[in-house]
Design a protein around this motif. Structure first.
Motif, PDB file in Angstrom:
ATOM      1  N   ASP A 160       0.959  -1.190   0.004  1.00 43.23           N
ATOM      2  CA  ASP A 160      -0.182  -0.167   0.161  1.00 43.23           C
ATOM      3  C   ASP A 160       0.837   1.384   0.264  1.00 43.23           C
ATOM      4  O   ASP A 160       2.179   1.305  -0.129  1.00 43.23           O
ATOM      5  N   GLU A 161       0.193   2.297   0.200  1.00 41.75           N
ATOM      6  CA  GLU A 161       0.998   3.310   0.305  1.00 41.75           C
ATOM      7  C   GLU A 161       1.829   3.864   0.803  1.00 41.75           C
ATOM      8  O   GLU A 161       2.955   4.329   0.802  1.00 41.75           O
ATOM      9  N   LYS A 162       1.186   3.078   2.414  1.00 36.63           N
ATOM     10  CA  LYS A 162       2.908   2.998   3.102  1.00 36.63           C
ATOM     11  C   LYS A 162       4.085   1.706   3.299  1.00 36.63           C
ATOM     12  O   LYS A 162       4.760   2.449   4.163  1.00 36.63           O
ATOM     13  N   TYR A 163       3.468   1.175   2.439  1.00 32.98           N
ATOM     14  CA  TYR A 163       4.222   0.427   2.802  1.00 32.98           C
ATOM     15  C   TYR A 163       4.765  -0.457   1.597  1.00 32.98           C
ATOM     16  O   TYR A 163       4.426  -1.105   0.516  1.00 32.98           O
ATOM     17  N   GLN A 164       5.658  -0.068   0.029  1.00 34.66           N
ATOM     18  CA  GLN A 164       6.619   0.113  -0.322  1.00 34.66           C
ATOM     19  C   GLN A 164       6.921  -1.248  -0.607  1.00 34.66           C
ATOM     20  O   GLN A 164       8.355  -0.872   0.291  1.00 34.66           O
ATOM     21  N   ILE A 165       7.248  -1.807  -1.949  1.00 35.70           N
ATOM     22  CA  ILE A 165       9.000  -2.501  -2.152  1.00 35.70           C
ATOM     23  C   ILE A 165       8.662  -2.270  -3.752  1.00 35.70           C
ATOM     24  O   ILE A 165       7.645  -2.039  -4.951  1.00 35.70           O
ATOM     25  N   GLN A 166      10.469  -1.876  -4.419  1.00 37.82           N
ATOM     26  CA  GLN A 166      10.443  -1.590  -5.975  1.00 37.82           C
ATOM     27  C   GLN A 166      10.544  -2.607  -6.718  1.00 37.82           C
ATOM     28  O   GLN A 166      10.099  -3.690  -6.199  1.00 37.82           O
ATOM     29  N   LEU A 167       9.809  -2.786  -8.289  1.00 42.49           N
ATOM     30  CA  LEU A 167       9.264  -3.424  -8.657  1.00 42.49           C
ATOM     31  C   LEU A 167       9.708  -3.957  -9.971  1.00 42.49           C
ATOM     32  O   LEU A 167      10.513  -2.294 -10.283  1.00 42.49           O
ATOM     33  N   THR A 168       9.866  -4.779 -10.892  1.00 38.66           N
ATOM     34  CA  THR A 168      10.647  -4.596 -11.762  1.00 38.66           C
ATOM     35  C   THR A 168       9.363  -4.016 -12.908  1.00 38.66           C
ATOM     36  O   THR A 168       8.366  -3.405 -12.884  1.00 38.66           O
ATOM     37  N   ARG A 169       9.403  -4.191 -14.256  1.00 40.42           N
ATOM     38  CA  ARG A 169       9.028  -3.495 -15.337  1.00 40.42           C
ATOM     39  C   ARG A 169       8.326  -4.271 -15.421  1.00 40.42           C
ATOM     40  O   ARG A 169       6.923  -4.087 -16.612  1.00 40.42           O
ATOM     41  N   ARG A 170       8.270  -5.844 -15.136  1.00 41.44           N
ATOM     42  CA  ARG A 170       7.342  -6.301 -15.328  1.00 41.44           C
ATOM     43  C   ARG A 170       5.924  -6.898 -14.292  1.00 41.44           C
ATOM     44  O   ARG A 170       5.158  -6.775 -14.801  1.00 41.44           O
ATOM     45  N   GLY A 171       6.053  -5.408 -13.845  1.00 42.71           N
ATOM     46  CA  GLY A 171       5.438  -5.873 -11.826  1.00 42.71           C
ATOM     47  C   GLY A 171       5.711  -6.903 -11.213  1.00 42.71           C
ATOM     48  O   GLY A 171       5.098  -7.189 -10.408  1.00 42.71           O
ATOM     49  N   LEU A 172       7.137  -7.409 -11.677  1.00 42.31           N
ATOM     50  CA  LEU A 172       7.216  -8.451  -9.996  1.00 42.31           C
ATOM     51  C   LEU A 172       8.097  -8.058  -9.232  1.00 42.31           C
ATOM     52  O   LEU A 172       8.856  -6.965  -9.587  1.00 42.31           O
ATOM     53  N   ILE A 173       8.400  -8.632  -8.163  1.00 43.66           N
ATOM     54  CA  ILE A 173       9.190  -7.853  -7.245  1.00 43.66           C
ATOM     55  C   ILE A 173      10.944  -7.885  -7.783  1.00 43.66           C
ATOM     56  O   ILE A 173      10.880  -8.455  -7.644  1.00 43.66           O
TER      57      ILE A 173
ATOM     58  N   GLN B 109      18.881 -12.334  -3.315  1.00 50.29           N
ATOM     59  CA  GLN B 109      16.949 -11.774  -3.611  1.00 50.29           C
ATOM     60  C   GLN B 109      16.790 -11.095  -2.373  1.00 50.29           C
ATOM     61  O   GLN B 109      15.415 -11.099  -1.955  1.00 50.29           O
ATOM     62  N   MET B 110      17.415  -9.990  -1.910  1.00 50.27           N
ATOM     63  CA  MET B 110      17.140  -9.046  -0.827  1.00 50.27           C
ATOM     64  C   MET B 110      15.750  -7.660  -1.798  1.00 50.27           C
ATOM     65  O   MET B 110      16.340  -7.296  -3.352  1.00 50.27           O
ATOM     66  N   THR B 111      15.359  -7.626  -1.193  1.00 54.67           N
ATOM     67  CA  THR B 111      14.752  -6.705  -2.256  1.00 54.67           C
ATOM     68  C   THR B 111      14.806  -4.865  -1.842  1.00 54.67           C
ATOM     69  O   THR B 111      16.044  -5.145  -1.058  1.00 54.67           O
ATOM     70  N   SER B 112      14.123  -4.333  -1.660  1.00 50.13           N
ATOM     71  CA  SER B 112      14.726  -2.544  -1.683  1.00 50.13           C
ATOM     72  C   SER B 112      14.673  -2.462  -0.047  1.00 50.13           C
ATOM     73  O   SER B 112      15.386  -1.570   0.143  1.00 50.13           O
ATOM     74  N   ARG B 113      14.015  -3.166   0.939  1.00 48.21           N
ATOM     75  CA  ARG B 113      13.676  -2.653   1.855  1.00 48.21           C
ATOM     76  C   ARG B 113      14.554  -4.117   2.704  1.00 48.21           C
ATOM     77  O   ARG B 113      14.916  -5.347   2.164  1.00 48.21           O
ATOM     78  N   THR B 114      15.796  -3.719   3.174  1.00 52.50           N
ATOM     79  CA  THR B 114      17.076  -4.325   4.109  1.00 52.50           C
ATOM     80  C   THR B 114      15.475  -5.172   5.130  1.00 52.50           C
ATOM     81  O   THR B 114      15.145  -5.319   5.933  1.00 52.50           O
ATOM     82  N   GLY B 115      16.238  -6.428   4.812  1.00 46.33           N
ATOM     83  CA  GLY B 115      16.252  -7.632   5.906  1.00 46.33           C
ATOM     84  C   GLY B 115      14.677  -8.248   4.653  1.00 46.33           C
ATOM     85  O   GLY B 115      14.225  -9.475   5.164  1.00 46.33           O
ATOM     86  N   VAL B 116      14.518  -7.444   4.293  1.00 53.15           N
ATOM     87  CA  VAL B 116      13.195  -8.146   3.079  1.00 53.15           C
ATOM     88  C   VAL B 116      13.519  -9.121   1.918  1.00 53.15           C
ATOM     89  O   VAL B 116      14.215  -8.151   1.091  1.00 53.15           O
ATOM     90  N   PHE B 117      13.083  -9.761   1.740  1.00 53.84           N
ATOM     91  CA  PHE B 117      13.897 -10.958   1.019  1.00 53.84           C
ATOM     92  C   PHE B 117      11.854 -11.198  -0.374  1.00 53.84           C
ATOM     93  O   PHE B 117      11.246 -11.168   0.409  1.00 53.84           O
ATOM     94  N   ALA B 118      12.411 -11.805  -1.183  1.00 58.38           N
ATOM     95  CA  ALA B 118      11.610 -12.670  -2.108  1.00 58.38           C
ATOM     96  C   ALA B 118      12.239 -13.074  -3.155  1.00 58.38           C
ATOM     97  O   ALA B 118      13.366 -13.068  -3.291  1.00 58.38           O
TER      98      ALA B 118
END
Length: 777
Positions: free
Chosen positions: A500-513, A519-528
């Motif tokens: 949501d607006e408060k919790y964001q993770i960077q996505l690829t052009r394809r709309g994937l995480i 395998q870490m996302t744009s949030r430190t310690g958060v993986f996908a």
């Protein structure tokens, strides 16, 4: 020969610099290199030949510091004629004299002799006719070809086999097959579970790309890897207490996995195995994700998934089901509650096809999930399915088994490039599904909001000229398929509703995480991991990615979960097993008795799986090392001195692309050092060849007697073979005919010959005996 530059090196340093890039070749005596260049046997040709013979000070024989020292450019003829070598280091003198012809010995050097390339007529065939494993190819042609002069002690692995390379998880298939052939099922389980914790599942549903790359396909049939994996997997599940123990040490770290599909379960397993506290969240009533809800029970019985989840619970993994992240628990709360979080939520969302009447169609995945609702005869008599993957095949077969009289399946791809496995396509057609490749969607045919069929248009190509997915259509060629229900299985999208607006993770052009290499996302310690980062794919790819997630999380948490270990390069095979040309066939229920709830096929017995595992070629190099000097140096406990290090002769020889030594690019042999023989010890060398001169050995043997005997055979394996068992027979004993006979038998105890070179075993045994008796006389 092709043109090349020629460099007369004046110093070892100059030669090393010229050879450092790996594009140039050194020439010492030249008797091996010149033939190699003339016949053009290698894939690459040297830009320059670096002449070592112009380097002064590398041609000598002397006793110094209690040892024999021989310069690397010393001619073999000089070594053979030297009185000191002949009297004190007899095996070396005899070996040098046995090399080829007087002319060759007058040219060849000891350094060049021990660095020569392997012997194999496929490898040595002119114009690189056979791009074999030793040249970084994928196959040893001797395994199923003419191997009468090849190794009798198995092969040596140079790089991962084609089957392993094709597996997304990198499963070392030949390694666990070898353990099954040896009857070591527990060790086979350990090997496969290093990369795949659920082989009882993948053995049933994996696309098994590995089989498409099996080298047997060029001769007969690929090995039935899926069948063997399934048997091993069922063995693992039946003995789960042994193979899924709770970790002996806890790390004190806690992690959350969101999603219990193959990626999430894989990550959970490896994280728990490392000692972390693991909690898995899922929105469904039961864990398993697509394994539980999307793959029909006739392919994957749900009891197997449930048993696996129970096994993970016994390891200490906690499952929190019926829990929707973003609704029942906020992502921010998870980050506060756990040391690390991973989103492995899969692809459950329906994609948009963009055709008229799409709202009247049914999402194929929803159809599979809610299949019980369709079991009351609602499917209709005619059904149309769009899609060419395994999910589409599952949808089509399920519709047929629900009672549809006619099921038609269309896909964009041509028949030979359909993404579904050949087995799944064959299953669908066996049950009467009509497959229409190279057709795309045009519009839903409807009347007053009621589906009448699907209008299709010819797909000329699903890809554009660059290879990018961009379907090209012929709008002039159309057809209508009549149907009461239209099931769309053209892919799945990711559901990121927890953002949501408060919790964001960077996505690829394809709309994937979007994730890093760890395998870490744009949030430190958060993986996908899994499909939410890769898009829809196979179960084994998701498992592999889940393992990668676990490794990344462990490194982030500072948890040492390194399981890397050096795998043995020596390989074995079954001489009898590789003769079997036909792959195993799974026993299946008769087509008229198949249903939605009972598994179609039966797991092979352990005996049947072992027979199939014996068909594996264990793709390795089965050429032989041809040097006469090499076994003598090993028997005499020599050391090879290079411009960088000192290497024991036994450790000097290797099997690489395309090299027979451990020498690195630019590393040059300076000297050979041989310690004085222990008191009372003697040495000897003997060679068997079809002609006394010219020929390379069929078998040769060097021995040293005394309290610490040495026996080394050559031309019997990809590198010189030290017969340790024969040495144990000889240790501290006087040589007699009976003892020499026993040593010969011990020397070949571990032989694994091909049928055509079995005669070499007898020759090797005799060579050991004769070499020893030549000393006893």
């Amino acid at each position: 020969m092709r043109p090349f530059n020629h460099i007369n090196a004046k110093t070892v340093e100059e030669a090393a610099a010229a050879l450092a890039g790996g594009k140039n070749k050194a020439i010492a005596g030249g008797t091996d290199l010149l033939g190699t260049l003339k016949a053009n046997i290698l894939p690459t040709y040297p830009a320059a030949v670096v002449n070592l013979k112009t380097i002064p000070g590398l041609e000598y024989i002397k006793e110094e510091d209690g040892m024999l020292k021989i310069g690397s450019l010393t001619k073999l003829a000089d070594i053979a004629a030297d009185k000191t070598v002949g009297s004190k280091y007899t095996a070396l003198a005899q070996a040098a004299k046995a090399v080829a012809t007087p002319n060759i010995r007058n040219m060849g050097t000891i350094g060049g002799n021990i660095a020569q390339l392997n012997r194999c007529w496929y490898f040595r065939k002119a114009e690189n006719r056979f791009n074999c494993i030793r040249k970084d190819g994928s196959e040893c042609f001797a395994a199923l070809g003419d191997n009468r002069y090849h190794s009798i002690f198995g092969g040596v692995k140079i790089h991962a086999s084609p089957c392993t390379q094709e597996c997304p998880a990198g499963t070392d298939i030949p390694a666990y097959f070898a353990q099954i052939r040896a009857g070591n099922w527990d060790e086979a389980a350990r090997i496969i579970m290093k990369v795949n914790p659920m082989p009882f599942i993948t053995g049933r549903v994996c696309a098994h790309f590995c089989q498409d790359k099996c080298n047997r396909r060029g001769t007969d049939e690929s090995v039935g890897i899926n069948s063997v994996e399934r048997t091993l997997g069922d063995y693992i599940l039946e003995n789960s207490d042994r193979f899924y123990p709770a970790p002996s040490v806890e790390t004190g770290k806690s992690v959350a996995i969101i999603g219990s599909g193959p990626s999430g379960l894989s990550a959970a397993y490896y994280l728990r195995k490392a000692g972390n506290k693991v909690t898995v969240y899922d929105t469904k009533e039961e864990a398993g994700g697509m394994l539980m809800y999307a793959i029909p029970a006739y392919r994957l019985p749900k009891d197997i998934v449930r048993r696996f989840v129970k096994v993970l619970e016994k390891m200490g993994i906690v499952f929190k089901l019926n829990t929707r992240v973003g609704v029942d628990i906020k992502p921010e709360e998870l980050e506060k509650q756990y040391d690390s979080v991973s989103y492995d939520t899969g692809t459950w969302k329906r994609p948009v096809a963009g055709i008229s009447g799409e709202e009247l169609t049914i999402f194929g995945l929803d159809f599979l999930v809610d299949v019980n609702k369709w079991m009351q005869g609602k499917i209709g008599s005619e059904v149309f399915v769009m899609g060419g993957g395994n999910v589409a095949m599952d949808v089509a077969v399920t519709a047929k088994r629900l009672g549809a009289k006619k099921v038609t399946l269309a896909c964009l791809e041509p028949r030979d490039r359909m993404p579904a496995s050949s087995e799944e396509i064959a299953r669908a057609e066996d049950e009467g599904v009509v497959v229409m490749p190279s057709w795309g969607l045009s519009r839903v045919v409807e009347e007053n909001g009621k589906v009448k069929g699907m209008e299709l248009k010819r797909c000329v190509s699903p890809w554009d000229e660059t290879g990018r997915f961009n379907p090209q259509y012929d709008e002039c060629e159309k057809t209508v398929v009549e149907a009461e229900n239209i099931l769309m299985a053209i892919g799945q999208g990711v559901d990121l509703s927890f953002l949501d607006e408060k919790y964001q993770i960077q996505l690829t052009r394809r709309g994937l995480i979007d994730v890093s290499e760890e395998q870490m996302t744009s949030r430190t310690g958060v993986f996908a991991g899994g499909d939410v980062t890769l898009g829809p794919g196979t179960v084994i790819r998701a498992i592999a990615n889940g393992h990668k997630v676990a490794n990344g999380m462990n490194r982030y948490l500072g948890v040492n979960a390194d399981e890397t270990e050096s795998e043995a390069k020596n390989t074995s095979f079954s001489a009898e097993g590789i003769k079997v040309k036909t792959a195993i066939r799974l026993r299946e229920i008769d087509a008229d008795k198949r249903s939605l709830t009972v598994e179609d096929s039966f797991t092979p017995t352990m005996e049947e799986a072992a027979v199939e595992a014996a068909r594996c070629l264990n793709c390795s190099c089965y050429s032989v090392h041809p040097s006469d000097v090499a076994p003598a140096l090993i028997a005499l406990d020599a050391r090879i001195v290079t411009d960088r290090r000192v290497i024991a002769a036994e450790d000097f020889f290797d099997v690489k692309v395309p090299s027979s030594t451990v020498l690195e690019a630019g590393e040059i042999v300076r000297e050979i050092q041989i310690p004085a023989l222990p008191e009372g010890a003697e040495s000897a060398f003997i060679k068997f060849a079809y002609r006394k001169s010219i020929d390379f050995p069929i078998v040769n043997c060097a021995v040293r007697t005394g309290k610490e005997p040495r026996v080394c055979l050559n031309a019997v394996a990809p590198k010189p073979y030290r017969a340790v068992k024969a040495e144990k027979v000889l240790a501290g004993k006087a040589i007699t005919e009976e003892l020499a006979e026993a040593a010969g038998l011990a020397a070949v105890e571990d032989a694994q010959p091909f049928e055509a070179n079995r005669y070499k075993v007898q020759i090797a045994k005799t060579m050991v005996k004769r070499a020893l008796l030549s000393i006893a006389k």
